[in-house]
Design a protein around this motif. Structure first.
Motif, PDB file in Angstrom:
ATOM      1  N   VAL A  68       0.847  -1.188   0.000  1.00 23.19           N
ATOM      2  CA  VAL A  68       0.000   0.000   0.000  1.00 23.19           C
ATOM      3  C   VAL A  68       0.880   1.235   0.000  1.00 23.19           C
ATOM      4  N   LEU A  69       0.582   2.168  -0.907  1.00 22.29           N
ATOM      5  CA  LEU A  69       1.153   3.511  -0.811  1.00 22.29           C
ATOM      6  C   LEU A  69       0.194   4.311   0.072  1.00 22.29           C
ATOM      7  N   ASP A  70       0.655   4.631   1.259  1.00 23.35           N
ATOM      8  CA  ASP A  70      -0.163   5.258   2.298  1.00 23.35           C
ATOM      9  C   ASP A  70       0.121   6.760   2.290  1.00 23.35           C
ATOM     10  N   VAL A  71      -0.876   7.568   1.885  1.00 24.34           N
ATOM     11  CA  VAL A  71      -0.720   9.015   1.785  1.00 24.34           C
ATOM     12  C   VAL A  71      -1.559   9.679   2.872  1.00 24.34           C
ATOM     13  N   ASP A  72      -0.895  10.347   3.771  1.00 25.27           N
ATOM     14  CA  ASP A  72      -1.543  10.999   4.915  1.00 25.27           C
ATOM     15  C   ASP A  72      -1.557  12.507   4.660  1.00 25.27           C
ATOM     16  N   LEU A  73      -2.744  13.055   4.384  1.00 24.87           N
ATOM     17  CA  LEU A  73      -2.880  14.472   4.063  1.00 24.87           C
ATOM     18  C   LEU A  73      -3.304  15.272   5.287  1.00 24.87           C
ATOM     19  N   GLU A  74      -2.759  16.463   5.422  1.00 26.93           N
ATOM     20  CA  GLU A  74      -3.216  17.369   6.470  1.00 26.93           C
ATOM     21  C   GLU A  74      -4.548  17.990   6.057  1.00 26.93           C
ATOM     22  N   PRO A  75      -5.376  18.443   7.014  1.00 23.03           N
ATOM     23  CA  PRO A  75      -6.673  19.042   6.678  1.00 23.03           C
ATOM     24  C   PRO A  75      -6.513  20.174   5.663  1.00 23.03           C
ATOM     25  N   MET A 103       5.898  -4.382 -10.362  1.00 20.10           N
ATOM     26  CA  MET A 103       4.537  -3.951 -10.050  1.00 20.10           C
ATOM     27  C   MET A 103       3.577  -4.496 -11.099  1.00 20.10           C
ATOM     28  N   GLU A 104       2.587  -5.255 -10.649  1.00 18.87           N
ATOM     29  CA  GLU A 104       1.575  -5.782 -11.552  1.00 18.87           C
ATOM     30  C   GLU A 104       0.418  -4.814 -11.730  1.00 18.87           C
ATOM     31  N   GLU A 105      -0.003  -4.184 -10.642  1.00 12.73           N
ATOM     32  CA  GLU A 105      -1.170  -3.301 -10.725  1.00 12.73           C
ATOM     33  C   GLU A 105      -1.117  -2.263  -9.613  1.00 12.73           C
ATOM     34  N   PHE A 106      -1.433  -1.035  -9.993  1.00  7.18           N
ATOM     35  CA  PHE A 106      -1.537   0.082  -9.062  1.00  7.18           C
ATOM     36  C   PHE A 106      -3.015   0.433  -9.007  1.00  7.18           C
ATOM     37  N   LEU A 107      -3.647   0.252  -7.853  1.00  3.46           N
ATOM     38  CA  LEU A 107      -5.101   0.348  -7.740  1.00  3.46           C
ATOM     39  C   LEU A 107      -5.517   1.646  -7.042  1.00  3.46           C
ATOM     40  N   PHE A 108      -6.712   2.128  -7.394  1.00  2.00           N
ATOM     41  CA  PHE A 108      -7.163   3.435  -6.923  1.00  2.00           C
ATOM     42  C   PHE A 108      -8.523   3.329  -6.234  1.00  2.00           C
ATOM     43  N   PRO A 109      -8.629   3.839  -5.008  1.00  2.00           N
ATOM     44  CA  PRO A 109      -9.943   3.916  -4.371  1.00  2.00           C
ATOM     45  C   PRO A 109     -10.814   4.942  -5.094  1.00  2.00           C
ATOM     46  N   PRO A 110     -12.115   4.946  -4.852  1.00  2.00           N
ATOM     47  CA  PRO A 110     -12.997   5.887  -5.557  1.00  2.00           C
ATOM     48  C   PRO A 110     -12.648   7.332  -5.209  1.00  2.00           C
ATOM     49  N   PRO A 111     -12.578   8.209  -6.221  1.00  5.01           N
ATOM     50  CA  PRO A 111     -12.236   9.606  -5.966  1.00  5.01           C
ATOM     51  C   PRO A 111     -13.473  10.440  -5.652  1.00  5.01           C
ATOM     52  N   VAL A 112     -13.228  11.724  -5.410  1.00  9.35           N
ATOM     53  CA  VAL A 112     -14.309  12.704  -5.272  1.00  9.35           C
ATOM     54  C   VAL A 112     -14.029  13.819  -6.269  1.00  9.35           C
ATOM     55  N   GLY A 123      -9.994  13.578  -7.395  1.00 11.03           N
ATOM     56  CA  GLY A 123      -8.903  13.337  -6.463  1.00 11.03           C
ATOM     57  C   GLY A 123      -9.399  12.954  -5.089  1.00 11.03           C
ATOM     58  N   TYR A 124      -8.611  13.274  -4.084  1.00 14.81           N
ATOM     59  CA  TYR A 124      -8.886  12.870  -2.710  1.00 14.81           C
ATOM     60  C   TYR A 124      -8.646  14.064  -1.788  1.00 14.81           C
ATOM     61  N   THR A 125      -9.564  14.264  -0.868  1.00  8.91           N
ATOM     62  CA  THR A 125      -9.478  15.400   0.056  1.00  8.91           C
ATOM     63  C   THR A 125      -9.222  14.944   1.491  1.00  8.91           C
ATOM     64  N   ALA A 126      -8.882  13.684   1.652  1.00  8.90           N
ATOM     65  CA  ALA A 126      -8.603  13.104   2.972  1.00  8.90           C
ATOM     66  C   ALA A 126      -7.503  12.066   2.790  1.00  8.90           C
ATOM     67  N   PRO A 127      -6.881  11.598   3.879  1.00  8.15           N
ATOM     68  CA  PRO A 127      -5.860  10.552   3.743  1.00  8.15           C
ATOM     69  C   PRO A 127      -6.362   9.390   2.900  1.00  8.15           C
ATOM     70  N   VAL A 128      -5.475   8.835   2.069  1.00  4.00           N
ATOM     71  CA  VAL A 128      -5.886   7.811   1.108  1.00  4.00           C
ATOM     72  C   VAL A 128      -4.791   6.757   0.998  1.00  4.00           C
ATOM     73  N   ARG A 129      -5.213   5.501   0.753  1.00  3.26           N
ATOM     74  CA  ARG A 129      -4.284   4.382   0.604  1.00  3.26           C
ATOM     75  C   ARG A 129      -4.493   3.720  -0.746  1.00  3.26           C
ATOM     76  N   PHE A 130      -3.404   3.568  -1.508  1.00  2.00           N
ATOM     77  CA  PHE A 130      -3.445   2.974  -2.837  1.00  2.00           C
ATOM     78  C   PHE A 130      -2.874   1.558  -2.777  1.00  2.00           C
TER      79      PHE A 130
END
Length: 296
Positions: A68-75, A103-112, A123-130
């Motif tokens: 998982v690429l774990d991206v922690d965004l500040e408010p 890398m076989e596949e880079f997967l994306f959670p649903p965006p806003v 994109g994403y307006t809160a912390p997100v994990r790929f």
């Protein structure tokens, strides 16, 4: 000081477009690091956020492992989906510095849908994990190195690059925390099409370079819920933001203008376009095109 490879030329072009649109641009070539546990890289930090790599070393049925690429965004900070719009930076991962790891596949959670005052994008307006699926060969090194490149934005946009390193033990014992992070990220991905949530009709008008997309929606509709459609085509393809034409009787219909096709292809094939539909807490993904037989 850690040295990072130069960012891909496509990403540099995206950065130049950001500058031309009047946004201040800060390029991050280094990052502060915070100590991590065995199956997690150190956190790489920059203004507005941080990121790390988490690896679950236990092989799946097909022999691959998940990370998982774990991206922690500040408010107040945001980052991009796989199709970031004309001036955005899609997240990328490069494992070429890891022997025997591909890398076989880079997967994306649903965006806003994001409106930053300059443009509207996905994109994403809160912390997100790929989630990331990795193929590991028998000659693989036990150290996994990935160069991650993302863009994060508040009032300015910052291209953020870091090398993330995880030393993978030969035993998978003690991997419960990493496994939980990976499984949670996979569970957040859009579901496959189902009988009650699927693409039902795609109409393409090649002369006007537009298409209509119809989707069957789940019967349960929380108050205030409106469906949204996100599209990602082959490199060189660009779409307008989908316009919701109707949303009644369990079917939503959007009209989308096809703004650009790949240079080497004058025809539009919707079957190669990845689409995500969000509807409240539910999301669905698949290739465009109504299946001949509805899924079970």
């Amino acid at each position: 000081m850690t040295r990072f490879p130069s960012p891909p030329s496509a990403l540099m072009r995206a950065c130049k477009r950001l500058c031309l649109s009047g946004l201040a641009l800060v390029f991050v070539v280094g990052a502060a690091l915070v100590e991590a546990s065995a199956l997690e890289s150190d956190w790489a930090e920059t203004e507005g956020g941080r990121m790390r790599l988490v690896v679950d070393p236990e092989p799946r049925v097909d022999g691959s492992i998940m990370a998982v690429l774990d991206v922690d965004l500040e408010p107040g900070w945001k980052t991009y989906w796989r199709e970031p719009g004309s001036a955005g930076i899609p997240p990328t991962l490069d494992f070429s510095h890891s022997r025997g790891v591909f890398m076989e596949e880079f997967l994306f959670p649903p965006p806003v849908r994001v409106d930053d005052g300059y443009a509207v994008w996905a994109g994403y307006t809160a912390p997100v994990r790929f989630p990331v699926s990795l193929n590991v060969t028998g000659s693989a090194t036990r150290t996994i190195r990935a160069v991650a490149f993302i863009g994060i934005c508040e009032k300015i946009c910052i291209p953020f690059q870091a090398e993330l390193t995880v030393d993978v033990p030969r035993s998978t014992s003690g991997s419960d925390q990493a496994k939980a992070i990976v499984n949670e990220a996979v569970a957040a991905l859009p579901q496959h099409q189902t009988e009650d949530f699927r693409f039902t009709d795609i109409q393409v008008d090649s002369e006007r370079m537009r298409m209509d997309v119809s989707v069957a929606l789940p019967a349960f509709r929380p108050a205030g819920t409106e469906p949204d459609l996100f599209l990602s085509g082959p490199a060189g393809t660009a779409f307008s933001a989908p316009e919701l034409l109707s949303d009644a009787d369990g079917v939503a219909r959007w009209q989308v203008h096809i703004k650009r096709l790949p240079d080497d292809d004058g025809k539009f094939d919707p079957s190669v376009v990845d689409a995500v539909v969000t509807f409240g807490r539910r999301s669905m993904a698949g290739k465009l095109g109504a299946p001949e037989n509805p899924p079970d």
